[in-house]
Design a protein around this motif. Structure first.
Motif, PDB file in Angstrom:
ATOM      1  N   UNK A 277      44.652  54.906  58.571  1.00 54.64           N
ATOM      2  CA  UNK A 277      43.323  54.345  58.824  1.00 54.64           C
ATOM      3  C   UNK A 277      42.349  54.696  57.703  1.00 54.64           C
ATOM      4  N   UNK A 278      42.313  55.964  57.319  1.00 55.25           N
ATOM      5  CA  UNK A 278      41.407  56.352  56.250  1.00 55.25           C
ATOM      6  C   UNK A 278      41.761  55.718  54.917  1.00 55.25           C
ATOM      7  N   UNK A 279      43.054  55.638  54.620  1.00 55.93           N
ATOM      8  CA  UNK A 279      43.465  55.009  53.367  1.00 55.93           C
ATOM      9  C   UNK A 279      43.132  53.534  53.325  1.00 55.93           C
ATOM     10  N   UNK A 280      43.318  52.841  54.454  1.00 58.29           N
ATOM     11  CA  UNK A 280      43.005  51.413  54.456  1.00 58.29           C
ATOM     12  C   UNK A 280      41.503  51.160  54.334  1.00 58.29           C
ATOM     13  N   UNK A 281      40.678  51.942  55.056  1.00 59.44           N
ATOM     14  CA  UNK A 281      39.228  51.743  54.961  1.00 59.44           C
ATOM     15  C   UNK A 281      38.749  52.037  53.541  1.00 59.44           C
ATOM     16  N   UNK A 282      39.292  53.071  52.916  1.00 57.81           N
ATOM     17  CA  UNK A 282      38.902  53.376  51.539  1.00 57.81           C
ATOM     18  C   UNK A 282      39.353  52.271  50.586  1.00 57.81           C
ATOM     19  N   UNK A 283      40.568  51.789  50.766  1.00 56.66           N
ATOM     20  CA  UNK A 283      41.083  50.732  49.892  1.00 56.66           C
ATOM     21  C   UNK A 283      40.294  49.442  50.075  1.00 56.66           C
ATOM     22  N   UNK A 284      39.967  49.120  51.312  1.00 58.67           N
ATOM     23  CA  UNK A 284      39.170  47.929  51.573  1.00 58.67           C
ATOM     24  C   UNK A 284      37.760  48.065  51.005  1.00 58.67           C
ATOM     25  N   UNK A 285      37.212  49.283  51.078  1.00 58.23           N
ATOM     26  CA  UNK A 285      35.869  49.492  50.556  1.00 58.23           C
ATOM     27  C   UNK A 285      35.768  49.293  49.061  1.00 58.23           C
ATOM     28  N   UNK A 286      36.855  49.507  48.329  1.00 58.95           N
ATOM     29  CA  UNK A 286      36.808  49.346  46.878  1.00 58.95           C
ATOM     30  C   UNK A 286      36.590  47.896  46.456  1.00 58.95           C
ATOM     31  N   UNK A 287      37.036  46.960  47.281  1.00 56.89           N
ATOM     32  CA  UNK A 287      36.897  45.539  46.939  1.00 56.89           C
ATOM     33  C   UNK A 287      36.158  44.778  48.027  1.00 56.89           C
ATOM     34  N   UNK A 288      35.421  45.480  48.867  1.00 62.05           N
ATOM     35  CA  UNK A 288      34.777  44.832  50.007  1.00 62.05           C
ATOM     36  C   UNK A 288      33.717  43.835  49.575  1.00 62.05           C
ATOM     37  N   UNK A 289      32.915  44.193  48.571  1.00 60.99           N
ATOM     38  CA  UNK A 289      31.865  43.259  48.131  1.00 60.99           C
ATOM     39  C   UNK A 289      32.489  42.005  47.533  1.00 60.99           C
ATOM     40  N   UNK A 290      33.535  42.175  46.766  1.00 64.89           N
ATOM     41  CA  UNK A 290      34.209  41.027  46.167  1.00 64.89           C
ATOM     42  C   UNK A 290      34.761  40.095  47.236  1.00 64.89           C
ATOM     43  N   UNK A 291      35.378  40.661  48.278  1.00 69.40           N
ATOM     44  CA  UNK A 291      36.009  39.840  49.302  1.00 69.40           C
ATOM     45  C   UNK A 291      34.981  39.181  50.216  1.00 69.40           C
ATOM     46  N   UNK A 292      33.935  39.912  50.593  1.00 65.53           N
ATOM     47  CA  UNK A 292      32.990  39.397  51.588  1.00 65.53           C
ATOM     48  C   UNK A 292      31.874  38.552  50.985  1.00 65.53           C
ATOM     49  N   UNK A 293      31.336  38.974  49.840  1.00 63.73           N
ATOM     50  CA  UNK A 293      30.181  38.286  49.282  1.00 63.73           C
ATOM     51  C   UNK A 293      30.553  37.220  48.255  1.00 63.73           C
ATOM     52  N   UNK A 294      31.680  37.374  47.581  1.00 61.91           N
ATOM     53  CA  UNK A 294      32.095  36.382  46.593  1.00 61.91           C
ATOM     54  C   UNK A 294      33.088  35.374  47.160  1.00 61.91           C
ATOM     55  N   UNK A 295      34.073  35.866  47.931  1.00 62.43           N
ATOM     56  CA  UNK A 295      35.076  34.984  48.513  1.00 62.43           C
ATOM     57  C   UNK A 295      34.779  34.632  49.971  1.00 62.43           C
ATOM     58  N   UNK A 296      33.758  35.255  50.584  1.00 61.49           N
ATOM     59  CA  UNK A 296      33.327  34.961  51.958  1.00 61.49           C
ATOM     60  C   UNK A 296      34.453  35.174  52.978  1.00 61.49           C
ATOM     61  N   UNK A 297      35.308  36.135  52.741  1.00 60.71           N
ATOM     62  CA  UNK A 297      36.367  36.467  53.694  1.00 60.71           C
ATOM     63  C   UNK A 297      35.830  37.480  54.693  1.00 60.71           C
ATOM     64  N   UNK A 298      36.176  37.283  55.954  1.00 66.99           N
ATOM     65  CA  UNK A 298      35.691  38.195  56.989  1.00 66.99           C
ATOM     66  C   UNK A 298      36.552  39.443  57.025  1.00 66.99           C
ATOM     67  N   UNK A 299      35.897  40.557  57.323  1.00 63.65           N
ATOM     68  CA  UNK A 299      36.637  41.816  57.417  1.00 63.65           C
ATOM     69  C   UNK A 299      37.560  41.831  58.626  1.00 63.65           C
ATOM     70  N   UNK A 300      37.259  41.005  59.634  1.00 66.51           N
ATOM     71  CA  UNK A 300      38.153  40.920  60.790  1.00 66.51           C
ATOM     72  C   UNK A 300      39.513  40.339  60.401  1.00 66.51           C
ATOM     73  N   UNK A 301      39.504  39.277  59.622  1.00 66.22           N
ATOM     74  CA  UNK A 301      40.762  38.657  59.188  1.00 66.22           C
ATOM     75  C   UNK A 301      41.566  39.601  58.302  1.00 66.22           C
ATOM     76  N   UNK A 302      40.903  40.246  57.363  1.00 70.66           N
ATOM     77  CA  UNK A 302      41.609  41.148  56.456  1.00 70.66           C
ATOM     78  C   UNK A 302      42.179  42.339  57.214  1.00 70.66           C
ATOM     79  N   UNK A 303      41.415  42.883  58.163  1.00 65.41           N
ATOM     80  CA  UNK A 303      41.895  44.032  58.941  1.00 65.41           C
ATOM     81  C   UNK A 303      43.024  43.631  59.881  1.00 65.41           C
ATOM     82  N   UNK A 304      42.971  42.420  60.422  1.00 62.28           N
ATOM     83  CA  UNK A 304      44.061  41.952  61.277  1.00 62.28           C
ATOM     84  C   UNK A 304      45.371  41.873  60.488  1.00 62.28           C
ATOM     85  N   UNK A 305      45.292  41.354  59.265  1.00 61.12           N
ATOM     86  CA  UNK A 305      46.485  41.282  58.419  1.00 61.12           C
ATOM     87  C   UNK A 305      46.991  42.682  58.080  1.00 61.12           C
TER      88      UNK A 305
END
Length: 586
Positions: free
Chosen positions: A16-44
């Protein structure tokens, strides 16, 4: 000697901690540039770590039994919904439920009822051998819109640029209120199944007792009590916080997290008395900011502005990662309820017909929806998520009580209800997370792709035209009748300038007033700029240039200046010095 401690706790916390940290490194790119929801990424991500893939997270092994696993998922979902709905109530302006009760009544009354009926009819028509009462249960689970997935269209850069503030607020209010109002639809079907599902063989009282319990327990104890309790606790919390803040009893950190602690308190206490904690949390959050004091106090606070999205992100990432782990993925293909091709068709039809037609029919009566485009947007984005999982496990908990003589086996008429609800509801949640999570990036891609292709084709056509024009140059004629090639491409013009004379435009006397005439030095430089380059290089002298070079008195100077073409004869040039003669010549 040191040994590896591969315990379940260490593995879960590390993943859990590793995934949240890894997601946080590219979170702005995924959510604000590609408009991907964190729900979809976390489900995958949950699917990747689940027993169906890498087997890093083994939920059934942690829980010990399927009943315990269902209870963990239910309580975890209750916690996330409680916190999210208090925050949703806090976000709304002062007295929003009172001032905007008419559009909310349309969305929570006829629209929500029509959504329930439409969904139930689709499930009943596509799931083979499913009783209509069971279809009503499935429809009630997926009727409420999800406040967690709704954050995609009410928060972030996309919402700020594309969704009006009034529309954002009504979406927040609707998704917060209809989560708790799913109880009457669900328990109407469950009470009817209990008392008339097997023909009244197990339970006496019939439909009359079922309707009485529905009005008394569901509407009276569950809904009305939760509204009163949420309003009371929210008002008491507001007054106490106001009192302590005026007397400087509370520090800033405790002030900012007060809404979260309030959500935990209401979720726990409502669970103790058996009321609707989801609806109570939303009402409490709205009453807590009834005078707008807390919302305005924390509106411009940097700690709160970063604290609330941080908690949202942690809850959303964790809950949907857990859903990816516990979702029964293999039952979508191998089950005794519905074949996969019907299940896919059911998902498509529900996403298209569950909500959109009714919003289109009523949007003119909802002032916050301005035009058909916003109506289509709001009608399509009615996501199915945490609230559907909550009502799914409430249903499974109710089914365990339908066992004759307190046995371990359920009644014959509900023997397949558990699998029916489990397969269909989980599949619809996955469909909604995927479709609504990808709708915005795919819509943006479809909007920009034709423009990119059009610009590429235009650039290519311009390049081809330039190549063709450089090969066949049109001809223009000078005054002496000789044909001169004039390039249309500016790139070729500079290369051919040295091979051809550059002609100045003129040929007439332009008298200038003395006051408007520029200084002599500026005239000389202007004439030098207008002179052909080859004449300047060769040192050709024009008539009158020596006089200007020798210096002129500070008087107004020459009365007029002649501009003529080089192909004019010298005699014409001499005559043209006199304005009258030049006019006669012309």
């Amino acid at each position: 000697m040191p040994t590896l401690a591969l315990t379940n706790f260490n593995i879960v916390v590390g993943v859990l901690g590793g995934w949240i940290s890894l997601f946080g490194l590219v979170s702005y790119l995924l959510k604000e540039n590609f408009y991907l929801s964190e729900a979809l990424i976390s489900l995958i991500a949950g699917v990747v770590f689940s027993p169906h893939a890498t087997n890093f997270v083994r939920p059934l092994e942690y829980a010990g039994s399927e009943e315990n696993l269902n209870a963990i998922t239910l309580y975890f979902t209750r916690l996330v919904l409680g916190v999210q709905l208090v925050l949703a109530g806090v976000q709304l302006p002062s007295r929003y439920l009172k001032t905007k009760w008419k559009p909310l009544a349309l969305l929570l009354g006829p629209t929500m009822t029509a959504m329930w009926v439409m969904t139930s009819l689709l499930v009943w028509g596509l799931v083979p051998n499913l009783p209509f009462l069971h279809a009503l249960v499935v429809g009630a689970c997926v009727t409420p819109t999800d406040p967690v997935l709704s954050n995609v269209i009410v928060k972030g850069k996309f919402a700020d640029h594309n969704v009006p503030k009034d529309l954002q607020k009504v979406i927040i209010a609707e998704s917060g209120a209809n989560d708790g109002l799913g109880y009457p639809f669900l328990f109407l079907a469950l009470y009817l199944i209990k008392y008339i599902g097997d023909g009244g063989a197990s339970e006496s009282g019939g439909a009359g007792l079922a309707i009485g319990l529905w009005f008394g327990e569901t509407w009276g104890y569950t809904i009305l009590l939760s509204v009163v309790y949420g309003a009371f606790v929210g008002w008491i919390a507001k007054e106490l916080l106001h009192f302590c803040e005026e007397r400087k009893f509370v520090d800033r950190e405790s002030f900012l997290v007060f809404a979260f602690s309030l959500a935990l308190f209401i979720t726990g206490t409502c669970g103790m008395i058996g009321s609707d904690d989801i609806l109570a949390c939303f009402i409490a959050g709205n009453i807590f900011t009834w005078d707008d004091w807390f919302r305005l106090e924390t509106l411009d606070e940097c700690p709160f502005s970063s604290l609330q999205p941080t908690i949202d992100m942690l809850l959303n990432v964790t809950i949907f990662m857990w859903y990816g782990v516990v979702c029964p993925w293999n039952t979508f293909v191998t089950n005794s309820v519905i074949p996969i091709y019907r299940l896919i068709g059911l998902g498509i039809l529900i996403l298209l017909l569950r909500r959109l037609p009714f919003i289109l029919a009523l949007y003119k009566k909802i002032p916050q929806i301005d035009g058909l485009q916003q109506a289509v947007f709001m009608g399509f984005f009615g996501p199915i998520g945490c609230s559907a999982i909550f009502y799914l496990y409430v249903t499974l908990e109710f089914i365990t009580t339908l066992n004759p003589n307190q046995g371990s086996e359920p009644r014959w008429d509900v023997a397949n209800l558990k699998e029916d609800v489990l397969v269909v509801v989980w599949f619809l949640v996955v469909c909604s997370v995927v479709v609504h999570g990808l709708s915005i990036p795919l819509g943006k891609f479809g909007f920009y792709l034709p423009r990119t292709i059009s610009r590429s084709r235009s650039s290519q056509n311009m390049f081809i035209s330039a190549q063709l024009s450089s090969r066949s140059l049109p001809q223009t004629r000078s005054r002496d009748g000789t044909g001169v090639n004039t390039p249309t491409d500016p790139r070729n013009a500079s290369r051919s300038a040295s091979a051809r004379p550059v002609f100045r435009i003129g040929g007439s006397v332009i008298p200038e007033p003395a006051a408007a005439r520029p200084p002599v030095s500026q005239l000389s430089s202007a004439e030098d700029e207008a002179m052909p380059r080859e004449h300047l290089d060769a040192g050709v002298k024009y008539p009158g240039r020596e006089a200007s070079a020798a210096g002129r008195p500070p008087s107004p100077g020459v009365p007029s200046r002649t501009i003529r073409f080089p192909d004019e004869s010298a005699a014409d040039g001499d005559v043209s010095r006199e304005p009258g003669a030049h006019g006669a010549a012309e």
